[in-house]
Motif scaffolding. Sequence first.
Motif, PDB file in Angstrom:
ATOM      1  N   VAL A   1       0.853  -1.181   0.000  1.00  0.00           N
ATOM      2  CA  VAL A   1       0.000   0.000   0.000  1.00  0.00           C
ATOM      3  C   VAL A   1       0.892   1.235   0.000  1.00  0.00           C
ATOM      4  CG1 VAL A   1      -1.802   1.255   1.244  1.00  0.00           C
ATOM      5  CG2 VAL A   1      -1.785  -1.245   1.266  1.00  0.00           C
ATOM      6  N   THR A   2       0.559   2.204  -0.855  1.00  0.00           N
ATOM      7  CA  THR A   2       1.378   3.409  -0.936  1.00  0.00           C
ATOM      8  C   THR A   2       1.153   4.302   0.279  1.00  0.00           C
ATOM      9  OG1 THR A   2      -0.266   4.811  -2.031  1.00  0.00           O
ATOM     10  CG2 THR A   2       1.092   3.397  -3.442  1.00  0.00           C
ATOM     11  N   SER A   3       2.021   5.280   0.409  1.00  0.00           N
ATOM     12  CA  SER A   3       1.769   6.352   1.363  1.00  0.00           C
ATOM     13  C   SER A   3       0.432   7.002   1.042  1.00  0.00           C
ATOM     14  CB  SER A   3       2.869   7.406   1.274  1.00  0.00           C
ATOM     15  OG  SER A   3       4.141   6.839   1.480  1.00  0.00           O
ATOM     16  N   ALA A   4      -0.237   7.509   2.079  1.00  0.00           N
ATOM     17  CA  ALA A   4      -1.511   8.192   1.867  1.00  0.00           C
ATOM     18  C   ALA A   4      -1.274   9.578   1.280  1.00  0.00           C
ATOM     19  CB  ALA A   4      -2.265   8.320   3.189  1.00  0.00           C
ATOM     20  N   VAL A   5      -2.177  10.005   0.417  1.00  0.00           N
ATOM     21  CA  VAL A   5      -2.112  11.371  -0.093  1.00  0.00           C
ATOM     22  C   VAL A   5      -2.702  12.306   0.963  1.00  0.00           C
ATOM     23  CG1 VAL A   5      -2.254  10.576  -2.477  1.00  0.00           C
ATOM     24  CG2 VAL A   5      -4.350  11.231  -1.283  1.00  0.00           C
ATOM     25  N   PRO A   6      -2.394  13.606   0.901  1.00  0.00           N
ATOM     26  CA  PRO A   6      -2.887  14.510   1.945  1.00  0.00           C
ATOM     27  C   PRO A   6      -4.398  14.646   1.999  1.00  0.00           C
ATOM     28  CG  PRO A   6      -1.050  15.498   0.747  1.00  0.00           C
ATOM     29  CD  PRO A   6      -1.445  14.272  -0.008  1.00  0.00           C
ATOM     30  N   GLY A   7      -5.068  14.549   0.850  1.00  0.00           N
ATOM     31  CA  GLY A   7      -6.501  14.809   0.811  1.00  0.00           C
ATOM     32  C   GLY A   7      -7.334  13.581   0.517  1.00  0.00           C
ATOM     33  N   ASP A   8      -7.763  13.394  -0.739  1.00  0.00           N
ATOM     34  CA  ASP A   8      -8.724  12.369  -1.122  1.00  0.00           C
ATOM     35  C   ASP A   8      -8.240  11.660  -2.372  1.00  0.00           C
ATOM     36  OD1 ASP A   8     -10.947  10.812  -1.489  1.00  0.00           O
ATOM     37  OD2 ASP A   8     -12.348  12.460  -1.794  1.00  0.00           O
ATOM     38  N   SER A   9      -7.694  10.456  -2.228  1.00  0.00           N
ATOM     39  CA  SER A   9      -7.175   9.707  -3.374  1.00  0.00           C
ATOM     40  C   SER A   9      -8.302   9.356  -4.332  1.00  0.00           C
ATOM     41  CB  SER A   9      -6.473   8.434  -2.901  1.00  0.00           C
ATOM     42  OG  SER A   9      -7.345   7.642  -2.112  1.00  0.00           O
ATOM     43  N   ASP A  10      -7.953   9.236  -5.633  1.00  0.00           N
ATOM     44  CA  ASP A  10      -9.025   8.984  -6.602  1.00  0.00           C
ATOM     45  C   ASP A  10      -8.643   8.002  -7.700  1.00  0.00           C
ATOM     46  OD1 ASP A  10     -10.685   9.955  -9.272  1.00  0.00           O
ATOM     47  OD2 ASP A  10     -11.849  10.079  -7.433  1.00  0.00           O
ATOM     48  N   ASP A  11      -7.556   8.239  -8.440  1.00  0.00           N
ATOM     49  CA  ASP A  11      -7.325   7.439  -9.651  1.00  0.00           C
ATOM     50  C   ASP A  11      -5.829   7.224  -9.866  1.00  0.00           C
ATOM     51  OD1 ASP A  11      -8.365   6.165 -12.099  1.00  0.00           O
ATOM     52  OD2 ASP A  11      -7.334   7.779 -13.142  1.00  0.00           O
ATOM     53  N   PRO A  12      -5.406   5.994 -10.223  1.00  0.00           N
ATOM     54  CA  PRO A  12      -4.007   5.733 -10.525  1.00  0.00           C
ATOM     55  C   PRO A  12      -3.749   5.466 -12.006  1.00  0.00           C
ATOM     56  CG  PRO A  12      -5.024   3.697  -9.859  1.00  0.00           C
ATOM     57  CD  PRO A  12      -6.135   4.732  -9.954  1.00  0.00           C
ATOM     58  N   ALA A  13      -2.489   5.570 -12.392  1.00  0.00           N
ATOM     59  CA  ALA A  13      -2.022   5.157 -13.721  1.00  0.00           C
ATOM     60  C   ALA A  13      -0.592   4.666 -13.570  1.00  0.00           C
ATOM     61  CB  ALA A  13      -2.085   6.308 -14.719  1.00  0.00           C
ATOM     62  N   ILE A  14      -0.222   3.675 -14.364  1.00  0.00           N
ATOM     63  CA  ILE A  14       1.104   3.063 -14.281  1.00  0.00           C
ATOM     64  C   ILE A  14       1.980   3.582 -15.410  1.00  0.00           C
ATOM     65  CG2 ILE A  14       2.394   0.894 -14.310  1.00  0.00           C
ATOM     66  CD1 ILE A  14      -0.279  -0.470 -13.421  1.00  0.00           C
ATOM     67  N   TRP A  15       3.173   4.069 -15.064  1.00  0.00           N
ATOM     68  CA  TRP A  15       4.199   4.386 -16.055  1.00  0.00           C
ATOM     69  C   TRP A  15       5.258   3.292 -15.992  1.00  0.00           C
ATOM     70  CZ3 TRP A  15       9.494   5.660 -15.238  1.00  0.00           C
ATOM     71  CH2 TRP A  15      10.187   5.969 -16.421  1.00  0.00           C
ATOM     72  N   ILE A  16       5.579   2.694 -17.143  1.00  0.00           N
ATOM     73  CA  ILE A  16       6.478   1.541 -17.198  1.00  0.00           C
ATOM     74  C   ILE A  16       7.861   1.982 -17.658  1.00  0.00           C
ATOM     75  CG2 ILE A  16       6.891  -0.697 -18.286  1.00  0.00           C
ATOM     76  CD1 ILE A  16       3.795  -0.861 -18.639  1.00  0.00           C
ATOM     77  N   HIS A  17       8.864   1.689 -16.847  1.00  0.00           N
ATOM     78  CA  HIS A  17      10.257   1.900 -17.232  1.00  0.00           C
ATOM     79  C   HIS A  17      10.643   0.733 -18.131  1.00  0.00           C
ATOM     80  CE1 HIS A  17      14.567   2.457 -17.056  1.00  0.00           C
ATOM     81  NE2 HIS A  17      14.414   3.562 -16.358  1.00  0.00           N
ATOM     82  N   LEU A  18      10.854   0.995 -19.409  1.00  0.00           N
ATOM     83  CA  LEU A  18      11.001  -0.072 -20.389  1.00  0.00           C
ATOM     84  C   LEU A  18      12.327  -0.808 -20.279  1.00  0.00           C
ATOM     85  CD1 LEU A  18       9.399   1.657 -23.500  1.00  0.00           C
ATOM     86  CD2 LEU A  18       8.333   0.097 -21.855  1.00  0.00           C
ATOM     87  N   GLN A  19      13.339  -0.180 -19.687  1.00  0.00           N
ATOM     88  CA  GLN A  19      14.628  -0.839 -19.536  1.00  0.00           C
ATOM     89  C   GLN A  19      14.728  -1.628 -18.231  1.00  0.00           C
ATOM     90  OE1 GLN A  19      14.565   2.595 -20.682  1.00  0.00           O
ATOM     91  NE2 GLN A  19      14.495   1.518 -22.654  1.00  0.00           N
ATOM     92  N   ASN A  20      14.049  -1.176 -17.198  1.00  0.00           N
ATOM     93  CA  ASN A  20      14.096  -1.822 -15.889  1.00  0.00           C
ATOM     94  C   ASN A  20      12.730  -1.667 -15.235  1.00  0.00           C
ATOM     95  OD1 ASN A  20      14.499  -2.718 -13.281  1.00  0.00           O
ATOM     96  ND2 ASN A  20      16.368  -1.536 -12.934  1.00  0.00           N
ATOM     97  N   GLY A  21      11.908  -2.717 -15.347  1.00  0.00           N
ATOM     98  CA  GLY A  21      10.537  -2.636 -14.868  1.00  0.00           C
ATOM     99  C   GLY A  21      10.415  -2.276 -13.404  1.00  0.00           C
TER     100      GLY A  21
END
Length: 320
Positions: A1-21
């Motif tokens: 589980v990630t650190s909590a955001v200060p306010g109200d979490s809503d939506d994630p997206a994944i960015w993939i490092h193509l050389q080192n996942g």
Amino acid sequence: VTSAVPGDSDDPAIWIHLQNGALSRVLGTDKADTNGGIYNFDLEGGVDSTRSVAPLRRPNNVDVEQDILIDGTRLDIATATERNRQAFRIFALPDMTPIDDGGIRAFDGDTARAPMGIAIYKRARDHAVFVIVGGKSGPTDGTYLWQYRLGSNGRGGVSAVPVRRFGNYSGRKEIESILVDDASGYVYYSDEGTGVRKYHADPDSGNAELALFGTTDVFDDHEGLAVYATGAQSGYIIMSDQGANRIHLFTRDGSPGSPHVHRRVAIVPVAAVATDGLDATSRPLGPRFPHGMLVMMSNRGGFHLYDWRDVEAAIASVTR
């Protein structure tokens, strides 16, 4: 589980490092009204403040597209709606550098629409890039979503031109989660309380609705959408059932002879609470996520990162 955001979490997206996942990142929105942000998490759940963006005025949803061409330069980008500014934003990854002159106006400034959902589409035949935006409210006449084509602003950044209005809406709740499957060329979105709607993502392919599925056995609100690919066209469409703390998985490639009949494969309980947004990838993300991951927002907190092997085991346990 990630650190909590200060306010109200809503939506994630994944960015993939193509050389080192293992160096891939999860972006997650905090939709606080005036002091919101887009937070950048490593795969251990820690936040990278140098690659996070705040303050923003109620950023709702975020999406990522990789390897696009702007002014002769190849970029990875993230886009997010900034609801209380009636705009959507574009940032260059991995550093989250703004490249949009401070924001692109959504819905011609119509404040009744309030941009919420957003997704990026990269067309396979010519690599043109589009952003599809949905609002807090909108018409029921088949023009709920607006599609913009991204281009160069002549200064190394991006501009956006509206090219299409499409999409049915039940009028019951709202449309927030939007998913584009680049490989198949389809866009899906959750018409909350009704089902998941499917269209061609290419504006040149017409505005006919191709499917409405997931209309039964959802406890409360069709929400986050993602694709987990197991092949060029195979895999799962994943949808969060917000009020029940569970996900529904549907066939990505439809049914034999019926590509737009998306059969429900499984309903799986999760630990994330009242999930709005989610994302998934089948790309290996280092030794901790060798089959990829599912990431889900959890109510007013952080984001849950699930090893896909655990999701596979859960699917198997409920489909025996």
